[in-house]
Design an enzyme around this catalytic site. Structure first.
Site, PDB file in Angstrom:
ATOM      1  N   TYR A 180      -3.865  -5.740  -1.031  1.00 40.87           N
ATOM      2  CA  TYR A 180      -3.805  -5.855   0.150  1.00 40.87           C
ATOM      3  C   TYR A 180      -2.014  -5.878   0.323  1.00 40.87           C
ATOM      4  CZ  TYR A 180      -3.342  -8.448   4.755  1.00 40.87           C
ATOM      5  OH  TYR A 180      -3.228  -8.711   6.164  1.00 40.87           O
ATOM      6  N   LYS A 184       0.038  -3.267   2.542  1.00 41.61           N
ATOM      7  CA  LYS A 184       0.829  -3.859   3.788  1.00 41.61           C
ATOM      8  C   LYS A 184       2.333  -3.389   3.477  1.00 41.61           C
ATOM      9  CE  LYS A 184      -2.165  -5.168   6.731  1.00 41.61           C
ATOM     10  NZ  LYS A 184      -2.591  -4.369   7.696  1.00 41.61           N
TER      11      LYS A 184
END
Length: 313
Positions: A180, A184
């Protein structure tokens, strides 16, 4: 497109604009879609209707958001395509143009989690999260940009806006979220490149790093924050993030506000300043390994202490 893209007097900040929001069935995306509609936008509500792990859920929520917008007198249409495929992303843009005759704003928001410590993170969990977050930003952006470039070349320079969704994990990292955090962080790089490349076509591209209570974060907030008392300001409500997203996606005067990243939490908005050169030393010739190490230690001592990775303490 310029006249139609600007907000009309008394019609809301986004009157006349057509806005696409991905992952808009729940959480932040839902809040954004409703906030845009409240400001007069026509909204394409995209949601694949999957669970937190990316697996199909029994009832897609996009139609429920569309119903809520229409019940309030707004205009909206649901889109259930997979925006991490080229076909799905192309159909997303087509849904806006075919239904409402144009596209003005793209809000990339879709995502899910598969958290693991790095030693337990398998390739499928890595690929799935990178696919939805990063590829799911790139493909809608690519197809929307192609549409806007065509408009500009036809003499209809758009007042086009893109709002990408990063995270504090992308800025600082987050323990147990290597996939993640990488996705991002990649969205931040994509935002900078897109803003630089697309400005000539009338497109402004920014990103947010929001903190709010959603399906993806509710477990973490349940451990660290008590629920607000009745009538108190709920700093973690996703609706707190949407006003800035609406402004960034509107036709309001915002010259120079592109290629920027904003942290948004509760009533706080922070513009992030990104990577800047810190202390430096130039020997004027090649270093020895030990000499380079001495220089690196001295530079680190002089440098600003970086923010702590989430979950590291």
């Amino acid at each position: 497109m310029t006249d139609q893209g600007a907000a009309s007097a008394g019609g809301g900040l986004c009157a006349g604009r057509v806005v696409v929001v991905t992952g808009a069935g729940r959480g932040l995306g839902r809040a954004h879609a409703l906030a845009y509609a409240a400001e007069g936008a026509k909204v394409v509500v995209n949601d694949l209707g999957v669970g937190l792990d990316g697996q199909p859920a029994p009832d897609s929520p996009a139609a429920h958001v569309v119903d809520a917008i229409r019940a309030s007198g707004g205009e909206a249409v649901a889109h259930g395509g997979d925006i991490a495929t080229s076909e799905g992303a192309a159909s997303l843009v087509a849904a806006a143009v075919d239904t409402f005759g144009r596209l003005d704003t793209l809000v990339n928001n879709a995502g899910f989690l598969r958290d693991r410590m790095l030693v337990n993170l398998d390739e499928d969990d890595w690929d799935a999260v990178l696919r939805v977050h990063l590829k799911g930003h790139f493909l809608p952006l690519r197809h929307a940009a192609a549409y806007w470039r065509g408009e500009a070349k036809a003499g209809r320079t758009p007042v086009a806006r893109v709002v990408n969704t990063s995270s504090g994990a992308g800025l600082l990292g987050s323990v147990g979220q290597g996939n993640y955090s990488a996705a991002k962080a990649g969205i931040l790089g994509l935002t900078l490149v897109a803003a630089a490349e697309m400005g000539r076509y009338g497109i402004q591209v920014n990103a947010i790093a929001p903190a709010a209570r959603t399906r993806m974060t509710e477990a973490a907030f349940a451990e660290t924050m008590a629920a607000p008392e009745a009538g108190a300001f709920d700093a973690m409500a996703p609706e707190n993030v949407s006003p800035l997203v609406v402004w960034l996606g509107s036709g309001a005067p915002s010259d120079g506000v592109t290629g920027r990243v904003f942290e948004v939490e509760g009533g706080r908005i922070t513009v992030m300043e990104g990577w800047h050169p810190g202390p430096t030393v130039d020997k004027g010739e090649r270093w020895t390994p030990s000499g380079a190490g001495d220089a690196a230690r001295e530079l680190v001592q002089r440098a600003r202490t970086p923010g702590e990775v989430y979950g590291a303490s």
